[in-house]
Write a protein that holds these residues in place. Structure first.
Motif, PDB file in Angstrom:
ATOM      1  N   UNK A 226       0.797  -1.219   0.000  1.00 25.02           N
ATOM      2  CA  UNK A 226       0.000   0.000   0.000  1.00 25.02           C
ATOM      3  C   UNK A 226       0.827   1.265   0.000  1.00 25.02           C
ATOM      4  N   UNK A 227       1.239   1.721  -1.188  1.00 25.05           N
ATOM      5  CA  UNK A 227       1.805   3.064  -1.286  1.00 25.05           C
ATOM      6  C   UNK A 227       0.635   3.956  -1.683  1.00 25.05           C
ATOM      7  N   UNK A 228       0.007   4.540  -0.672  1.00 23.32           N
ATOM      8  CA  UNK A 228      -1.231   5.290  -0.845  1.00 23.32           C
ATOM      9  C   UNK A 228      -0.962   6.789  -0.736  1.00 23.32           C
ATOM     10  N   UNK A 229      -1.795   7.581  -1.406  1.00 22.57           N
ATOM     11  CA  UNK A 229      -1.614   9.030  -1.475  1.00 22.57           C
ATOM     12  C   UNK A 229      -2.887   9.768  -1.087  1.00 22.57           C
ATOM     13  N   UNK A 230      -2.712  10.957  -0.538  1.00 20.19           N
ATOM     14  CA  UNK A 230      -3.779  11.946  -0.438  1.00 20.19           C
ATOM     15  C   UNK A 230      -3.354  13.154  -1.253  1.00 20.19           C
ATOM     16  N   UNK A 231      -4.210  13.563  -2.189  1.00 18.43           N
ATOM     17  CA  UNK A 231      -3.962  14.779  -2.973  1.00 18.43           C
ATOM     18  C   UNK A 231      -4.873  15.878  -2.463  1.00 18.43           C
ATOM     19  N   UNK A 232      -4.282  16.955  -1.950  1.00 16.25           N
ATOM     20  CA  UNK A 232      -5.030  18.111  -1.484  1.00 16.25           C
ATOM     21  C   UNK A 232      -5.121  19.097  -2.642  1.00 16.25           C
ATOM     22  N   UNK A 233      -6.298  19.191  -3.223  1.00 14.75           N
ATOM     23  CA  UNK A 233      -6.522  20.058  -4.370  1.00 14.75           C
ATOM     24  C   UNK A 233      -6.570  21.525  -3.916  1.00 14.75           C
ATOM     25  N   UNK A 234      -6.471  22.437  -4.880  1.00 12.44           N
ATOM     26  CA  UNK A 234      -6.457  23.871  -4.556  1.00 12.44           C
ATOM     27  C   UNK A 234      -7.712  24.300  -3.814  1.00 12.44           C
ATOM     28  N   UNK A 235      -8.852  23.668  -4.137  1.00 12.21           N
ATOM     29  CA  UNK A 235     -10.121  24.080  -3.539  1.00 12.21           C
ATOM     30  C   UNK A 235     -10.459  23.327  -2.255  1.00 12.21           C
ATOM     31  N   UNK A 236      -9.552  22.507  -1.751  1.00 12.27           N
ATOM     32  CA  UNK A 236      -9.848  21.671  -0.584  1.00 12.27           C
ATOM     33  C   UNK A 236     -10.234  22.505   0.624  1.00 12.27           C
ATOM     34  N   UNK A 237     -11.196  22.008   1.373  1.00 10.84           N
ATOM     35  CA  UNK A 237     -11.524  22.600   2.666  1.00 10.84           C
ATOM     36  C   UNK A 237     -10.356  22.340   3.609  1.00 10.84           C
ATOM     37  N   UNK A 239      -9.785  22.469   6.843  1.00 11.89           N
ATOM     38  CA  UNK A 239     -10.019  21.634   8.013  1.00 11.89           C
ATOM     39  C   UNK A 239     -10.208  20.177   7.640  1.00 11.89           C
ATOM     40  N   UNK A 240     -10.963  19.937   6.561  1.00 13.77           N
ATOM     41  CA  UNK A 240     -11.182  18.569   6.099  1.00 13.77           C
ATOM     42  C   UNK A 240      -9.875  17.938   5.633  1.00 13.77           C
ATOM     43  N   UNK A 241      -9.096  18.700   4.848  1.00 14.18           N
ATOM     44  CA  UNK A 241      -7.825  18.181   4.346  1.00 14.18           C
ATOM     45  C   UNK A 241      -6.902  17.780   5.488  1.00 14.18           C
ATOM     46  N   UNK A 269      -3.153  26.913   0.259  1.00  8.86           N
ATOM     47  CA  UNK A 269      -2.576  27.847   1.221  1.00  8.86           C
ATOM     48  C   UNK A 269      -1.328  27.291   1.890  1.00  8.86           C
ATOM     49  N   UNK A 270      -0.220  28.009   1.784  1.00  5.10           N
ATOM     50  CA  UNK A 270       1.015  27.578   2.444  1.00  5.10           C
ATOM     51  C   UNK A 270       0.853  27.605   3.960  1.00  5.10           C
ATOM     52  N   UNK A 271       0.053  28.565   4.456  1.00  7.56           N
ATOM     53  CA  UNK A 271      -0.169  28.623   5.901  1.00  7.56           C
ATOM     54  C   UNK A 271      -0.906  27.391   6.388  1.00  7.56           C
ATOM     55  N   UNK A 272      -1.919  26.951   5.617  1.00  4.03           N
ATOM     56  CA  UNK A 272      -2.670  25.755   6.005  1.00  4.03           C
ATOM     57  C   UNK A 272      -1.798  24.513   5.940  1.00  4.03           C
ATOM     58  N   UNK A 274       1.474  24.421   6.355  1.00  4.96           N
ATOM     59  CA  UNK A 274       2.397  24.483   7.490  1.00  4.96           C
ATOM     60  C   UNK A 274       1.708  24.064   8.785  1.00  4.96           C
ATOM     61  N   UNK A 275       0.441  24.468   8.940  1.00  8.46           N
ATOM     62  CA  UNK A 275      -0.300  24.084  10.144  1.00  8.46           C
ATOM     63  C   UNK A 275      -0.532  22.578  10.180  1.00  8.46           C
ATOM     64  N   UNK A 276      -0.849  22.013   9.000  1.00  6.75           N
ATOM     65  CA  UNK A 276      -1.062  20.559   8.914  1.00  6.75           C
ATOM     66  C   UNK A 276       0.223  19.811   9.269  1.00  6.75           C
ATOM     67  N   UNK A 277       1.333  20.265   8.703  1.00  2.00           N
ATOM     68  CA  UNK A 277       2.617  19.628   8.964  1.00  2.00           C
ATOM     69  C   UNK A 277       2.985  19.733  10.440  1.00  2.00           C
ATOM     70  N   UNK A 278       2.721  20.908  11.025  1.00  2.00           N
ATOM     71  CA  UNK A 278       3.058  21.102  12.445  1.00  2.00           C
ATOM     72  C   UNK A 278       2.288  20.120  13.327  1.00  2.00           C
ATOM     73  N   UNK A 279       1.016  19.900  12.987  1.00  2.00           N
ATOM     74  CA  UNK A 279       0.220  18.954  13.778  1.00  2.00           C
ATOM     75  C   UNK A 279       0.795  17.549  13.668  1.00  2.00           C
ATOM     76  N   UNK A 280       1.191  17.148  12.455  1.00  2.00           N
ATOM     77  CA  UNK A 280       1.784  15.825  12.284  1.00  2.00           C
ATOM     78  C   UNK A 280       3.119  15.719  13.011  1.00  2.00           C
ATOM     79  N   UNK A 281       3.897  16.793  12.977  1.00  2.00           N
ATOM     80  CA  UNK A 281       5.186  16.778  13.666  1.00  2.00           C
ATOM     81  C   UNK A 281       4.998  16.542  15.161  1.00  2.00           C
ATOM     82  N   UNK A 282       3.934  17.108  15.723  1.00  2.00           N
ATOM     83  CA  UNK A 282       3.638  16.892  17.141  1.00  2.00           C
ATOM     84  C   UNK A 282       3.333  15.417  17.423  1.00  2.00           C
ATOM     85  N   UNK A 283       2.897  14.694  16.379  1.00  2.00           N
ATOM     86  CA  UNK A 283       2.620  13.257  16.518  1.00  2.00           C
ATOM     87  C   UNK A 283       3.838  12.421  16.124  1.00  2.00           C
ATOM     88  N   UNK A 284       5.002  13.072  16.055  1.00  2.00           N
ATOM     89  CA  UNK A 284       6.290  12.402  15.783  1.00  2.00           C
ATOM     90  C   UNK A 284       6.429  11.882  14.360  1.00  2.00           C
TER      91      UNK A 284
END
Length: 416
Positions: A226-237, A239-241, A269-272, A274-284
């Motif tokens: 399972x090499x699985x992907x999530x693609x976050x499109x430009x119009x993605x919500x 919070x949902x993404x 959004x680069x800010x969004x 970065x926020x997503x990445x930061x949350x994952x980083x907190x989960x190691x």
């Protein structure tokens, strides 16, 4: 001297005649007996599992693989519940698929029948021992199990309990067999048991599956890495993404439907991000990124071709910024394993293109890839997730463990 593999496969083959003629009620009674026995004797299972876990830690097994191996009361209860769900599911054996009345008076009916004896080769997930047996038994099949050496003590105890439970039912004990020989030669022998095994199903990492596919003379139902992907499109919500990506990587990274690469549209959004990445980083979570990701997230390790082609099963995630849907689709075509792929978007046209063009067993719009699972699809337990295109694809429940037969009724017709 006859080998353990041949001896147990022969016993399973002999039991297949009796297993194939049992009623649905008889098979269900056997599954309920196993479910009850697993709960009643769970302390024995946990003791055996503790030995496997101790050996794993001493051998340097990774945290994610130890998670796959570990059992507790909650997981055993879930395994038993999976069996009960199988009991509640319709029995496909005997189902009429088509009926044909020929002009010459022949009545032709196609029905589902058991495959026969299924060889199951898998790694360090003792829950698969029960899932596989339950699905095989419900469909009138017998099963020869060959689990990974890391789970040997757990599997021994589980199979002992299952066979003991069967002793009080109409289903023969020999319908369930465990190969205890941990040498790789036992796997290779199973792959050549034409005439004793009707099909082999591998379930595990890429190297195990490749070995089975390349060396088996017995027919194989290929379950895929399972090499699985999530693609976050430009119009993605946003919070949902964030929720879908986080769930896909962090909820249980050791399984095949977790994501290995996050693809993000450059217009997102680069800010969004970065926020997503930061949350994952907190989960190691450890990150590996493309050049644009490195510029956005300094300190991230550069992703390589090998990284994009790796099933980590761990707290590691590739992040790649792409220029739109076409580039995302190209990346998935190149590195995906046809398992599970997701797009997060509010753009209906992009969603439809993704769902139509991505060649995978399960394709998602605005939902986590973690749902690619027989239990979540309502199949009860699953025997594996097939990424091939013949016979079965996706989570394999009961119908995938049957073949078909044509029954032809005449009144003396002969062919001219």
């Amino acid at each position: 001297m006859i080998s353990e593999v041949r001896k147990k496969a022969t016993l399973a083959q002999e039991a297949a005649v009796a297993a194939g003629r049992l009623s649905t009620a008889q098979k269900n009674d056997a599954l309920l007996a196993i479910a009850n026995a697993l709960l009643t004797r769970q302390e024995e299972i946990l003791e055996a599992n503790a030995v496997d876990l101790k050996n794993g830690r001493e051998n340097g097994t990774s945290t994610s693989l130890l998670d796959r191996l570990a059992l507790n009361s909650e997981r055993i209860a879930g395994i038993a519940e999976g069996l009960r769900q199988i009991v509640e599911l319709p029995d496909p054996v005997g189902e009429e698929l088509q009926s044909i009345q020929r002009p010459n008076g022949l009545d032709i009916v196609q029905i589902r029948v058991p495959l026969g004896v299924i060889g199951m080769i898998y790694e360090a997930r003792p829950n698969v021992t029960v899932d596989a047996a339950g699905l095989c038994l419900k469909t009138g099949n017998c099963v020869v199990l060959r689990g990974g050496s890391a789970a040997l003590e757990s599997n021994r105890k589980i199979v002992e309990i299952m066979r003991d439970a069967l002793s009080g039912t109409a289903l023969p004990q020999d319908a369930v067999q465990l190969i205890e020989d941990s040498d790789r030669a036992s796997v290779n022998e199973m792959l050549k048991l034409n005439g004793l095994l009707d099909v082999v199903i591998p379930r595990g990492g890429a190297s195990l599956i490749r070995n089975v596919v390349e060396n088996a003379t017995v027919p194989v139902i290929e379950t895929g890495a399972g090499i699985c992907h999530v693609f976050v499109d430009a119009s993605a919500n946003p919070g949902m993404a964030a929720e879908i990506a986080f769930n896909g990587k962090v909820q249980r990274p050791s399984v095949c439907n977790s994501i290995e690469t996050l693809l993000v549209d450059a217009s997102y959004s680069s800010e969004q991000l970065q926020a997503l990445i930061a949350r994952m980083a907190e989960a190691n979570v450890e990150f590996r990124g493309c050049e644009r990701t490195l510029a956005l997230l300094p300190g991230t390790r550069a992703a390589t071709e090998e990284d994009y082609a790796t099933e980590y099963n761990d707290y590691i995630l590739n992040v790649r910024i792409v220029d739109g849907l076409d580039e995302a689709l190209g990346h998935i075509r190149r590195y995906g394993t046809k398992h599970s792929e997701c797009i997060v978007t509010e753009n209906a046209d992009n969603a439809e293109r993704f769902l139509h063009e991505v060649d995978a067993a399960a394709v998602y719009h605005n939902a986590s890839t973690r749902f690619t699972d027989g239990f979540e699809f309502g199949f009860g337990a699953e025997i594996g997730i097939s990424t091939q295109k013949l016979h079965a694809r996706g989570p394999m429940g009961l119908p995938a463990l049957t073949s078909t037969k044509f029954r032809i009724i005449g009144n003396g017709q002969v062919r001219g």
